[in-house]
Scaffold this active site. Sequence first.
Site: not given
Ligand code: GLC
Length: 636
Positions: A309, A526
């Site tokens: 991530d 988030e």
């Molecule tokens: C974010 C998320 C993830 C996402 C990634 C790219 O922090 O946790 O779900 O796919 O970054 O944007």
Amino acid sequence: MKFPIRPRHAIRILTAAGAALLTTNGFAASPAWLTANDKEIKALVGRMTLEEKAGQMTQPNILAIKDASDIENLFLGSILSGGSSDPKTGNALKDWVELYESCQKRALKTRLAIPLLYGVDAVHGHNNVLGAVIFPHNIGLGCTRNPEIVARAAEVTAKELRATGIQWTFAPCVAVPRDIRWGRTYEGFSEDPSWVASLGAAAVRGLQGNSLSDPAAALGCGKHFIADGGTAYQGVPGKALLDQGDARMDEATLRAIHMTGYPAAIDAGVGTIMPSFSSWNGEKCSGSKYLLTDILKKELGFEGFVISDYNAIDQLVAPVKGDRSAESNNASGQVKTANYKKCIEISINAGIDMVMVTDRYRDFVTLLAELVREDKIPMSRVDDAVTRILRTKFALGMMKKDADLMANSALQNEFGSEAHRAIARDAVRQSLVLLKNEGKVLPLSRQAKRIHVTGRGADDLGMQCGGWTIDWQGKTGEVTTGGTTILKALVDAAGKDTAITTSRDHQDAKGADAVIVVVGENPYAEAKGDRADLGLTAEDSASISEAKAAGIPVVVVVLSGRPLVLGSVAAEADAILAAWLPGTEGQGVADVLFGDAKPTGKLSFAWPRSMDQLPLGNDRVKPGDSLYPLGFGLGY
Ligand code: GLC
């Protein structure tokens, strides 16, 4: 209008159900086509330099690329546009096509001309691009309990992705959210693991099609492994209440509740999996060899690749006291550390194959090569990672001599099309859950003289779409992409004898046949959506009470990323319709309100009576405890 289940979707449903069954036995394995090119890949890896291999494992965010020539000079294997990381020229289809194609042309200049994968979060349609069709978020799709519509939504998302050239989405999220105070609840299909498994597999099949080499197919990503939705409520100042927290449970519970989506997705052929920022019993998932290699790759037989991530590996080593290089590198407060090299060593050896870095991609490729030369990361681990990455590029047909790696112009004509919108409208209809219908005030009569519409969400496309829409956090108001608000849909759906009037307050409701009050949550994504209190806003509660004072039937429509605590509204409202975050096709809500479609949705999360009941969950609440139990939903 019901869409007939097409034979190939029927096959998908059966295999999705089969995969869900498989999860109960815990057996899984990627399909044979994912490793079909291994012989050719082995030969290619044998020709690659260490720098070329390191480049394949590196994924910078587009906005962090300091010099476009880094793409070819560092042999980058992938680029992402994270939330709000749009083309500098604008946000229309053509802007994304130009951005993608410029990056790909550079990647093809390298010695081996290995094309790059471009990844985005197309989590409810190609939600970064103006004019894209925005589908209900997963919480709404979960209420459809219908793998077929989930597959069709994913199929349209894949087509609109490939219209821009982008081949990869970080979806489906197969979290099993168990505390609805978590800001990512709406990204989960349900608190019920079995629904997450079957709908997650359906989404993979919709995205990836019958073959990833289909020009309209897109590479999927099961996320976030594991128990991202099972973290304990923290309530510590300065820390998110739940997001990226610690899931404290024994392994049996982890497997029974939070793992179910992965065997199903792997059987469905998901090409990538993303570890969670969060921890399991204090160990970060992104650094756990037991989770990423022993369970995910060995036991579950996952043959695709693991993508970290966003800067998640930075969290693996605590910042050194007084570390001068520590700096917060994004909204979630992840802090860089001088021990970045240690973070790389831990994460790659744990089983991460590609790292989603932001601006430190130059450091990353250098430090990764150093670690291999110092024997701290075995070359065999790097070769395995590159093999897995190349498997997806071969499966996508990108490695063929005559591969067309540019945006698919044929699909551009369908981008945002009425046909795509019709599928989204059907998904909206099926996602709505009728919670209350006292005196059968619904469906609305087309013989009504006047229906008054009020509330913050009545004419607000941004509230309808929620987070991950144009902007990472989403936005209220018209600022998002084109679509139809609930108010506009009601005006269009009303018969010629029925006047639809509107105002932000209740005054004009008096004398109408009914009043519809649309309330809910402002968009978020988030950790910014973590909330200690899920009550309605004062404005929303007032709108409903004042509407009640008009002395006519009150229909409350709730736009939210999770169940909200309704308080006195539960009694005041004559009818309550949970609409979740339906996206751009508000007509689906009007269809159900006017009875052109019957409400068939069933709650994918138990609906709490009060905050002190949280965290709820279908195995923790006694019948009658919740206001509306998991699986509840009225019809007409
Ligand atoms: C974010 C998320 C993830 C996402 C990634 C790219 O922090 O946790 O779900 O796919 O970054 O944007």
